[in-house]
Design a protein around this motif. Structure first.
Motif, PDB file in Angstrom:
ATOM      1  N   ARG A 142      -5.371   7.016  -7.677  1.00 35.22           N
ATOM      2  CA  ARG A 142      -5.765   4.989  -7.592  1.00 35.22           C
ATOM      3  C   ARG A 142      -6.647   3.870  -8.570  1.00 35.22           C
ATOM      4  O   ARG A 142      -6.541   2.997  -8.772  1.00 35.22           O
ATOM      5  CB  ARG A 142      -5.694   5.072  -6.025  1.00 35.22           C
ATOM      6  CG  ARG A 142      -4.983   5.477  -4.818  1.00 35.22           C
ATOM      7  CD  ARG A 142      -3.470   4.185  -4.639  1.00 35.22           C
ATOM      8  NE  ARG A 142      -3.473   4.685  -3.860  1.00 35.22           N
ATOM      9  CZ  ARG A 142      -3.098   4.194  -2.472  1.00 35.22           C
ATOM     10  NH1 ARG A 142      -4.132   3.098  -2.166  1.00 35.22           N
ATOM     11  NH2 ARG A 142      -2.916   4.824  -1.535  1.00 35.22           N
ATOM     12  N   GLU A 143      -7.638   4.659  -9.208  1.00 30.88           N
ATOM     13  CA  GLU A 143      -8.333   3.465  -8.926  1.00 30.88           C
ATOM     14  C   GLU A 143      -7.353   3.223 -11.431  1.00 30.88           C
ATOM     15  O   GLU A 143      -7.706   2.369 -11.157  1.00 30.88           O
ATOM     16  CB  GLU A 143      -9.890   4.625 -10.092  1.00 30.88           C
ATOM     17  CG  GLU A 143     -10.907   4.459  -8.588  1.00 30.88           C
ATOM     18  CD  GLU A 143     -10.167   5.853  -7.671  1.00 30.88           C
ATOM     19  OE1 GLU A 143      -9.627   6.316  -7.812  1.00 30.88           O
ATOM     20  OE2 GLU A 143     -10.801   5.098  -7.112  1.00 30.88           O
ATOM     21  N   GLU A 144      -6.789   4.409 -11.926  1.00 25.61           N
ATOM     22  CA  GLU A 144      -6.402   3.849 -12.792  1.00 25.61           C
ATOM     23  C   GLU A 144      -5.434   3.108 -12.365  1.00 25.61           C
ATOM     24  O   GLU A 144      -5.003   2.010 -13.170  1.00 25.61           O
ATOM     25  CB  GLU A 144      -5.965   5.308 -13.742  1.00 25.61           C
ATOM     26  CG  GLU A 144      -7.293   6.064 -13.722  1.00 25.61           C
ATOM     27  CD  GLU A 144      -6.380   7.103 -14.639  1.00 25.61           C
ATOM     28  OE1 GLU A 144      -6.562   8.633 -14.875  1.00 25.61           O
ATOM     29  OE2 GLU A 144      -5.289   8.127 -14.308  1.00 25.61           O
ATOM     30  N   LEU A 145      -4.643   3.660 -11.699  1.00 26.90           N
ATOM     31  CA  LEU A 145      -3.508   2.695 -11.717  1.00 26.90           C
ATOM     32  C   LEU A 145      -3.979   0.744 -11.435  1.00 26.90           C
ATOM     33  O   LEU A 145      -3.024   0.234 -11.829  1.00 26.90           O
ATOM     34  CB  LEU A 145      -2.542   2.786 -10.269  1.00 26.90           C
ATOM     35  CG  LEU A 145      -1.226   1.886  -9.451  1.00 26.90           C
ATOM     36  CD1 LEU A 145      -0.110   2.058 -10.966  1.00 26.90           C
ATOM     37  CD2 LEU A 145      -0.363   3.421  -8.908  1.00 26.90           C
ATOM     38  N   ARG A 146      -4.944   0.564 -10.132  1.00 25.44           N
ATOM     39  CA  ARG A 146      -5.585  -0.287 -10.398  1.00 25.44           C
ATOM     40  C   ARG A 146      -6.457  -1.071 -11.141  1.00 25.44           C
ATOM     41  O   ARG A 146      -5.766  -2.757 -11.166  1.00 25.44           O
ATOM     42  CB  ARG A 146      -6.534   0.064  -8.984  1.00 25.44           C
ATOM     43  CG  ARG A 146      -6.362   0.052  -7.624  1.00 25.44           C
ATOM     44  CD  ARG A 146      -7.090   0.067  -6.566  1.00 25.44           C
ATOM     45  NE  ARG A 146      -6.553   0.195  -5.521  1.00 25.44           N
ATOM     46  CZ  ARG A 146      -6.459  -0.212  -4.169  1.00 25.44           C
ATOM     47  NH1 ARG A 146      -5.682  -1.731  -4.543  1.00 25.44           N
ATOM     48  NH2 ARG A 146      -5.514   0.389  -3.539  1.00 25.44           N
ATOM     49  N   GLU A 174       0.617  -1.535  -0.056  1.00 24.54           N
ATOM     50  CA  GLU A 174      -0.004   0.093  -0.384  1.00 24.54           C
ATOM     51  C   GLU A 174       1.021   1.457   0.317  1.00 24.54           C
ATOM     52  O   GLU A 174       0.477   2.166  -0.836  1.00 24.54           O
ATOM     53  CB  GLU A 174      -0.935   0.201   1.438  1.00 24.54           C
ATOM     54  CG  GLU A 174      -1.885  -1.460   1.009  1.00 24.54           C
ATOM     55  CD  GLU A 174      -3.055  -1.134   0.077  1.00 24.54           C
ATOM     56  OE1 GLU A 174      -3.277   0.300  -0.416  1.00 24.54           O
ATOM     57  OE2 GLU A 174      -3.767  -2.339  -1.001  1.00 24.54           O
ATOM     58  N   GLU A 175       2.182   1.375   0.903  1.00 24.73           N
ATOM     59  CA  GLU A 175       2.534   1.861   1.040  1.00 24.73           C
ATOM     60  C   GLU A 175       3.529   2.891  -0.861  1.00 24.73           C
ATOM     61  O   GLU A 175       3.731   3.626  -1.354  1.00 24.73           O
ATOM     62  CB  GLU A 175       3.789   1.973   1.715  1.00 24.73           C
ATOM     63  CG  GLU A 175       3.536   1.862   3.562  1.00 24.73           C
ATOM     64  CD  GLU A 175       4.736   2.135   4.387  1.00 24.73           C
ATOM     65  OE1 GLU A 175       5.278   1.827   3.402  1.00 24.73           O
ATOM     66  OE2 GLU A 175       3.758   1.842   5.338  1.00 24.73           O
ATOM     67  N   ARG A 176       4.427   1.662  -1.480  1.00 24.99           N
ATOM     68  CA  ARG A 176       4.552   1.513  -2.398  1.00 24.99           C
ATOM     69  C   ARG A 176       3.887   2.078  -3.591  1.00 24.99           C
ATOM     70  O   ARG A 176       3.842   3.050  -4.209  1.00 24.99           O
ATOM     71  CB  ARG A 176       5.361   0.420  -2.730  1.00 24.99           C
ATOM     72  CG  ARG A 176       6.421   0.110  -2.121  1.00 24.99           C
ATOM     73  CD  ARG A 176       6.709  -1.429  -2.541  1.00 24.99           C
ATOM     74  NE  ARG A 176       7.448  -1.732  -1.549  1.00 24.99           N
ATOM     75  CZ  ARG A 176       8.379  -3.055  -1.339  1.00 24.99           C
ATOM     76  NH1 ARG A 176       7.589  -4.213  -2.444  1.00 24.99           N
ATOM     77  NH2 ARG A 176       9.699  -3.859  -0.713  1.00 24.99           N
ATOM     78  N   LEU A 177       1.873   1.612  -3.750  1.00 22.61           N
ATOM     79  CA  LEU A 177       1.110   2.174  -4.849  1.00 22.61           C
ATOM     80  C   LEU A 177       0.817   3.599  -4.744  1.00 22.61           C
ATOM     81  O   LEU A 177       0.498   4.048  -5.686  1.00 22.61           O
ATOM     82  CB  LEU A 177      -0.084   1.131  -4.339  1.00 22.61           C
ATOM     83  CG  LEU A 177      -0.990   1.482  -4.888  1.00 22.61           C
ATOM     84  CD1 LEU A 177      -0.542   0.735  -6.879  1.00 22.61           C
ATOM     85  CD2 LEU A 177      -2.526  -0.100  -4.772  1.00 22.61           C
ATOM     86  N   ALA A 178       0.901   3.834  -3.062  1.00 24.41           N
ATOM     87  CA  ALA A 178       0.885   5.385  -2.203  1.00 24.41           C
ATOM     88  C   ALA A 178       1.681   6.101  -3.045  1.00 24.41           C
ATOM     89  O   ALA A 178       1.896   7.494  -3.885  1.00 24.41           O
ATOM     90  CB  ALA A 178       0.507   5.451  -1.705  1.00 24.41           C
TER      91      ALA A 178
END
Length: 410
Positions: free
Chosen positions: A70-74, A56-60
């Motif tokens: 976040r939606e585009e990345l997911r 979650e930290e790396r994703l943020a």
């Protein structure tokens, strides 16, 4: 033992022995699953939470750095997961569905390993897999059973030869008394069978040797640690097949043809040895379950049976042999009958009981005469109910009466 027809209600209910053994084994397996779940949860749950937090930290951080929602990345990551399921990797990997890749896949299907790194994506492939796996898995299980039969035969032959050599060295067995297998023997080794403990030890050593050799190969070629290679060997050989580590998946290897052949042979030999080892260990588990049942019984059924027989000793009931006795030529006797008690008390028996008893005696005499005429001395066999491994299907039927612990005459 529980439920052998003594009529008592102080044992584990009115279940017969087979049903009591089945229910006790089911209860032990449930307890084993609960204990395993508790141990794995204690070992792995904290690591899973830490990994999720790091992700979650790396994703943020990635979302902020590249100005992505976040939606585009997911959504992009979901597309990557679909590509991964189709066999596409970031690093170079061999094609999943060329002929060699498909052959590797069907090998994992029929051996029931099922790594999961390759799965059919088309409707036709899924339909074909159902029928292909139905016949292939059944045929492979038959092959494993036939392999187990021959392996137990070879081990028994070698161990019996060593046993005869040891007896001959001690002078207890003369060279003249050693006859080829298949002929009736009158020496002290005629009824000898290898112990299940020695067979289990031999299979353990063979499985360990194959795993160590295969792990050395995987460490040098796949780049795994030796412990991870041993872990992969057990997961693959036991047909658990998690799929977290899978051999022979890179596009190129040094001596690629030789490595793939060695990988196939190691997996084949490992699966056969571990399958045989599991079936031998199941004999020990069954012995333990029988021991628990005997402890639960506590001799109560025997006391109830003696009281029951004493209460009926002076009662004349015509036809008791047909109604209560278990007449069997193979057991050479009448079991659970009141006739012997009435004979000891000097009481008269009915003509029907007398004819039935003499009919059984005549059948036993005919059997003994037939065995003597064929050149084999009659052997007294234990009652079938005393042999806790009689009958059975699959591997139990193969090992029945081939090991000392599964023989009724041990």
């Amino acid at each position: 033992m529980a439920g052998r027809g003594c009529g008592c209600s102080c044992g584990p209910g009115h279940l017969n022995e087979d049903n009591a053994r089945f229910l006790l084994l089911a209860a032990l397996i449930v307890l084993y699953l609960l204990g395993g779940a508790a141990v794995f949860s204690a070992l792995e749950l904290a690591h899973e939470r830490q990994a999720k937090q790091r992700w979650e930290e790396r994703l943020a951080n990635f979302s902020r750095r590249h100005n992505l929602s976040r939606e585009e990345l997911r959504g992009f990551l979901r597309h990557y997961e679909e590509a991964t399921e189709a066999g596409i990797r970031v690093d170079s990997a061999r094609p999943r569905w060329d002929f060699t890749g498909a052959f590797y896949f069907v090998g994992t299907v029929v051996s029931t390993i099922g790594f999961g790194m390759t799965t059919p994506a088309t409707v036709g492939g899924k339909i074909f897999l159902i029928f292909y796996g139905l016949i292939g898995c059944a045929s492979t299980i038959l092959f494993f059973n036939l392999f187990l039969e021959r392996l137990i035969t070879v081990i028994a032959y070698v161990m019996k030869s060593c046993h005869q050599r040891r007896l001959r060295r001690r002078g207890a067995l003369s060279r003249e008394s050693l006859r080829p297998p298949g002929r009736c023997e009158g020496d002290s080794s005629a009824g000898w069978k290898p112990s299940v403990y020695y067979v289990m030890l031999i299979l353990c050593l063979a499985s360990l040797l194959i795993s160590c050799c295969a792990s050395a190969m995987y460490t040098s070629i796949e780049g795994w640690s030796y412990f991870d290679s041993l872990y992969f060997c057990f997961v693959a050989f036991s047909t658990i097949g998690f799929g977290d580590l899978v051999s022979s998946q890179n596009a190129q290897y040094d001596s690629q043809g030789l490595y793939r052949f060695a990988n196939f042979m190691f997996i084949l030999m490992g699966v056969c040895c571990i399958y045989s080892l599991f079936n031998v260990i199941s004999i020990l588990i069954k012995q333990s379950v029988n021991w628990i049942l005997r402890k639960m019984d506590g001799g109560c059924c025997r006391r109830c049976q003696r009281r029951f027989l004493r209460s009926r000793r002076n009662v004349v009931m015509p036809g008791n042999i047909q109604d209560r006795g278990n007449l069997s030529i193979d057991t050479d006797g009448v079991m659970d009958s009141d006739t012997d008690g009435r004979r000891l008390s000097g009481e008269m028996i009915s003509m029907k009981d007398f004819l039935a008893a003499n009919k059984i005696s005549l059948a036993i005499l005919q059997k003994q005469l037939s065995e003597t005429a064929n050149g084999c001395p009659p052997q007294a066999s234990a009652p079938s109910r005393d042999n806790e491994f009689s009958g059975g299907v699959g591997a139990f039927a193969i090992m029945n009466n081939r090991l000392a612990e599964t023989s009724g005459d041990r």
